[in-house]
Write a protein that holds these residues in place. Structure first.
Motif, PDB file in Angstrom:
ATOM      1  N   CYS A 182      16.270  71.892  14.858  1.00  0.00           N
ATOM      2  CA  CYS A 182      15.963  73.245  14.856  1.00  0.00           C
ATOM      3  C   CYS A 182      15.385  73.492  16.153  1.00  0.00           C
ATOM      4  CB  CYS A 182      15.297  73.712  13.867  1.00  0.00           C
ATOM      5  SG  CYS A 182      14.468  75.368  13.988  1.00  0.00           S
ATOM      6  N   GLY A 183      14.414  72.578  16.740  1.00  0.00           N
ATOM      7  CA  GLY A 183      13.670  72.839  17.815  1.00  0.00           C
ATOM      8  C   GLY A 183      14.401  73.038  19.376  1.00  0.00           C
ATOM      9  N   ASP A 184      13.535  73.160  20.236  1.00  0.00           N
ATOM     10  CA  ASP A 184      13.951  73.301  21.618  1.00  0.00           C
ATOM     11  C   ASP A 184      13.165  72.002  22.337  1.00  0.00           C
ATOM     12  OD1 ASP A 184      15.910  75.465  21.816  1.00  0.00           O
ATOM     13  OD2 ASP A 184      14.088  76.624  21.465  1.00  0.00           O
ATOM     14  N   TYR A 185      11.915  72.010  21.930  1.00  0.00           N
ATOM     15  CA  TYR A 185      11.177  71.069  22.854  1.00  0.00           C
ATOM     16  C   TYR A 185      10.148  70.608  21.845  1.00  0.00           C
ATOM     17  CZ  TYR A 185       8.787  68.992  26.808  1.00  0.00           C
ATOM     18  OH  TYR A 185       8.333  68.149  27.769  1.00  0.00           O
ATOM     19  N   ALA A 186       9.769  69.118  21.530  1.00  0.00           N
ATOM     20  CA  ALA A 186       9.000  68.676  20.591  1.00  0.00           C
ATOM     21  C   ALA A 186       7.617  67.731  21.138  1.00  0.00           C
ATOM     22  CB  ALA A 186       9.594  67.886  19.833  1.00  0.00           C
ATOM     23  N   TYR A 187       6.519  67.868  20.656  1.00  0.00           N
ATOM     24  CA  TYR A 187       5.507  67.022  20.836  1.00  0.00           C
ATOM     25  C   TYR A 187       5.126  66.102  19.675  1.00  0.00           C
ATOM     26  CZ  TYR A 187       4.452  70.176  24.798  1.00  0.00           C
ATOM     27  OH  TYR A 187       4.524  70.917  25.943  1.00  0.00           O
ATOM     28  N   PRO A 206       4.609  89.736  15.895  1.00  0.00           N
ATOM     29  CA  PRO A 206       3.935  88.769  16.673  1.00  0.00           C
ATOM     30  C   PRO A 206       5.194  88.345  17.754  1.00  0.00           C
ATOM     31  CG  PRO A 206       5.048  87.623  14.644  1.00  0.00           C
ATOM     32  CD  PRO A 206       4.799  89.174  14.541  1.00  0.00           C
ATOM     33  N   LYS A 207       4.630  88.015  19.047  1.00  0.00           N
ATOM     34  CA  LYS A 207       5.479  87.238  20.147  1.00  0.00           C
ATOM     35  C   LYS A 207       5.401  86.047  19.761  1.00  0.00           C
ATOM     36  CE  LYS A 207       3.829  90.919  23.475  1.00  0.00           C
ATOM     37  NZ  LYS A 207       3.242  91.118  24.730  1.00  0.00           N
ATOM     38  N   LEU A 208       4.388  85.543  19.405  1.00  0.00           N
ATOM     39  CA  LEU A 208       4.636  83.886  19.113  1.00  0.00           C
ATOM     40  C   LEU A 208       4.054  83.772  17.567  1.00  0.00           C
ATOM     41  CD1 LEU A 208       4.672  80.950  19.656  1.00  0.00           C
ATOM     42  CD2 LEU A 208       2.382  81.075  20.266  1.00  0.00           C
ATOM     43  N   LEU A 209       4.821  83.149  16.650  1.00  0.00           N
ATOM     44  CA  LEU A 209       4.791  82.720  15.324  1.00  0.00           C
ATOM     45  C   LEU A 209       4.415  81.149  15.185  1.00  0.00           C
ATOM     46  CD1 LEU A 209       4.585  83.665  12.421  1.00  0.00           C
ATOM     47  CD2 LEU A 209       7.151  83.471  12.288  1.00  0.00           C
ATOM     48  N   GLU A 226       2.982  73.643  26.169  1.00  0.00           N
ATOM     49  CA  GLU A 226       3.327  74.822  26.665  1.00  0.00           C
ATOM     50  C   GLU A 226       4.561  75.292  25.531  1.00  0.00           C
ATOM     51  OE1 GLU A 226       4.827  74.797  30.453  1.00  0.00           O
ATOM     52  OE2 GLU A 226       2.856  74.137  31.398  1.00  0.00           O
ATOM     53  N   VAL A 227       4.587  76.991  25.486  1.00  0.00           N
ATOM     54  CA  VAL A 227       5.712  77.424  24.754  1.00  0.00           C
ATOM     55  C   VAL A 227       6.348  78.467  25.678  1.00  0.00           C
ATOM     56  CG1 VAL A 227       6.089  78.562  22.579  1.00  0.00           C
ATOM     57  CG2 VAL A 227       4.447  76.811  22.519  1.00  0.00           C
ATOM     58  N   ASP A 228       7.379  78.508  25.735  1.00  0.00           N
ATOM     59  CA  ASP A 228       8.086  79.421  26.652  1.00  0.00           C
ATOM     60  C   ASP A 228       8.474  80.660  25.517  1.00  0.00           C
ATOM     61  OD1 ASP A 228       7.783  78.106  29.192  1.00  0.00           O
ATOM     62  OD2 ASP A 228       9.660  77.247  28.975  1.00  0.00           O
ATOM     63  N   GLU A 229       9.116  81.828  26.086  1.00  0.00           N
ATOM     64  CA  GLU A 229       9.541  82.927  25.273  1.00  0.00           C
ATOM     65  C   GLU A 229      11.053  82.479  24.846  1.00  0.00           C
ATOM     66  OE1 GLU A 229       9.800  86.235  27.644  1.00  0.00           O
ATOM     67  OE2 GLU A 229       7.663  86.479  28.097  1.00  0.00           O
ATOM     68  N   SER A 272      13.709  83.199  16.367  1.00  0.00           N
ATOM     69  CA  SER A 272      13.688  82.667  17.792  1.00  0.00           C
ATOM     70  C   SER A 272      14.850  83.482  18.419  1.00  0.00           C
ATOM     71  CB  SER A 272      13.964  81.298  17.869  1.00  0.00           C
ATOM     72  OG  SER A 272      14.224  80.675  19.186  1.00  0.00           O
ATOM     73  N   THR A 273      15.866  83.795  17.867  1.00  0.00           N
ATOM     74  CA  THR A 273      17.097  84.455  18.394  1.00  0.00           C
ATOM     75  C   THR A 273      16.886  86.082  18.698  1.00  0.00           C
ATOM     76  OG1 THR A 273      18.648  83.206  17.204  1.00  0.00           O
ATOM     77  CG2 THR A 273      19.489  85.326  18.379  1.00  0.00           C
ATOM     78  N   SER A 274      15.990  86.333  17.678  1.00  0.00           N
ATOM     79  CA  SER A 274      15.312  87.887  17.925  1.00  0.00           C
ATOM     80  C   SER A 274      14.309  88.106  19.032  1.00  0.00           C
ATOM     81  CB  SER A 274      14.723  88.238  16.558  1.00  0.00           C
ATOM     82  OG  SER A 274      13.466  87.893  16.252  1.00  0.00           O
ATOM     83  N   GLY A 275      13.992  86.931  19.506  1.00  0.00           N
ATOM     84  CA  GLY A 275      12.835  87.012  20.608  1.00  0.00           C
ATOM     85  C   GLY A 275      11.551  86.609  20.428  1.00  0.00           C
ATOM     86  N   ILE A 276      11.259  85.941  19.205  1.00  0.00           N
ATOM     87  CA  ILE A 276       9.973  85.534  18.670  1.00  0.00           C
ATOM     88  C   ILE A 276       9.932  84.090  18.921  1.00  0.00           C
ATOM     89  CG2 ILE A 276       8.366  85.312  16.758  1.00  0.00           C
ATOM     90  CD1 ILE A 276       9.487  87.543  15.716  1.00  0.00           C
ATOM     91  N   SER A 277       8.817  83.753  19.966  1.00  0.00           N
ATOM     92  CA  SER A 277       8.677  82.305  20.142  1.00  0.00           C
ATOM     93  C   SER A 277       8.170  81.584  18.856  1.00  0.00           C
ATOM     94  CB  SER A 277       7.847  82.152  21.223  1.00  0.00           C
ATOM     95  OG  SER A 277       8.428  82.595  22.544  1.00  0.00           O
ATOM     96  N   ILE A 278       8.458  80.288  18.521  1.00  0.00           N
ATOM     97  CA  ILE A 278       8.028  79.476  17.362  1.00  0.00           C
ATOM     98  C   ILE A 278       7.276  78.387  17.596  1.00  0.00           C
ATOM     99  CG2 ILE A 278       8.601  78.798  15.415  1.00  0.00           C
ATOM    100  CD1 ILE A 278       9.563  81.401  15.217  1.00  0.00           C
ATOM    101  N   LEU A 279       6.042  78.268  17.375  1.00  0.00           N
ATOM    102  CA  LEU A 279       5.277  77.057  17.235  1.00  0.00           C
ATOM    103  C   LEU A 279       5.249  76.214  15.820  1.00  0.00           C
ATOM    104  CD1 LEU A 279       3.990  74.797  19.215  1.00  0.00           C
ATOM    105  CD2 LEU A 279       1.670  75.963  18.782  1.00  0.00           C
ATOM    106  N   LEU A 280       6.064  75.190  15.614  1.00  0.00           N
ATOM    107  CA  LEU A 280       6.258  74.792  14.258  1.00  0.00           C
ATOM    108  C   LEU A 280       5.805  73.506  14.139  1.00  0.00           C
ATOM    109  CD1 LEU A 280       8.036  74.804  11.643  1.00  0.00           C
ATOM    110  CD2 LEU A 280       9.927  73.726  12.877  1.00  0.00           C
ATOM    111  N   VAL A 281       4.941  73.407  13.034  1.00  0.00           N
ATOM    112  CA  VAL A 281       4.298  72.002  12.416  1.00  0.00           C
ATOM    113  C   VAL A 281       5.293  71.707  11.194  1.00  0.00           C
ATOM    114  CG1 VAL A 281       2.180  70.689  11.384  1.00  0.00           C
ATOM    115  CG2 VAL A 281       2.081  72.209  13.203  1.00  0.00           C
TER     116      VAL A 281
END
Length: 249
Positions: free
Chosen positions: A207-212, A160-163, A31-34, A188-197
């Motif tokens: 940098c991240g909030d949550y990790a897998y 994008p809403k999600l990058l 999951e990724v939140d806003e 992220s601060t500007s409102g864009i969610s990030i999914l980062l590999v």
């Protein structure tokens, strides 16, 4: 996973996918939140790039669901996914080397939202001043770091809403890596969610909030990024041996 009261921006449940008859991912939940930065870690061949390709419609999902803003996007074509507000900045940058910086941005503009090309281009130039300086220069003549900035700028032209970013630090000098990660935090601060590999585990978890953590196509470990940074299983997986069941920190 920072919010428990609202629907996730992106919700993946039981996802299995791959290329043709070759399966890569098996029963992935994510999951990724806003406004959240979610980090995907794992050794080479773990399935990280395939996960991003599955979300963007490049790899074929064989089971499970991928919901973006509550809509299942499995089966959508890549161009449809982009228009929904989900942009993918792939590994290796994949910019148009024979075009100028400005022409690359023109090619990436899809007119999805209310902003004009000029406004979006100027937003990119404000974020990456070097691109404004090099706007009429050929992309092939820029440094690796500048090309990575252009690749991110191209993705941002889709509003994008999600990058999704696949290994943005790969092959870059430490100073440029720090700059790229500051930009990721700003986005992220500007409102864009990030999914980062990302291969730089320490910096990604800072940098991240949550990790897998992925290994052999499965989620092996997940939890708040700062807690994963202290987990011994991280080093176990990167050394290549751990295959324990999924751990939720």
């Amino acid at each position: 996973m920072t919010s428990t009261t609202s629907r996730p921006l992106l919700k993946i449940a039981g996802l299995s996918s791959g290329y043709g008859r070759v399966g890569v991912l098996n029963a992935i939940d994510l999951e990724v939140d806003e406004r959240e930065i979610v980090v995907i870690l794992g050794p080479n061949g773990a399935g990280k790039t395939t996960l991003l390709n599955s979300i963007s419609g490049v790899a074929r999902a064989t089971a499970g669901s991928i919901e973006f803003e509550g809509r299942d996007i499995v089966g959508s074509r890549p161009e449809q996914v982009v228009r929904m507000g989900l942009a993918h900045c792939p590994e290796g940058r994949q910019i148009f080397q024979r075009l100028t910086v400005e022409e690359n941005l023109v090619a990436a503009h899809i007119g999805r939202g209310g902003k004009s090309f000029e406004v979006l281009r100027n937003d990119v130039f404000e974020l990456f001043p070097i691109l404004k300086e090099r706007r009429n220069g050929m992309a092939s003549r820029m440094s690796g770091g500048q090309q990575q900035m252009l690749a991110i700028g191209r993705a941002l032209m889709a509003e994008p809403k999600l990058l999704m970013l696949d290994e943005p630090s790969l092959g870059l000098a430490p100073k440029i890596i720090q700059q790229i990660f500051r930009i990721i935090l700003d986005l992220s601060t500007s409102g864009i969610s990030i999914l980062l590999v990302e291969q730089n585990v320490q910096l990604a978890l800072e940098c991240g909030d949550y990790a897998y953590l992925l290994n052999t196509g499965r989620v092996r470990l997940h939890g708040p990024a700062q807690e994963l940074a202290e987990h011994s299983a991280i080093s176990d997986h990167y050394l290549g041996g751990a295959t324990e069941e999924t751990i939720h920190v």
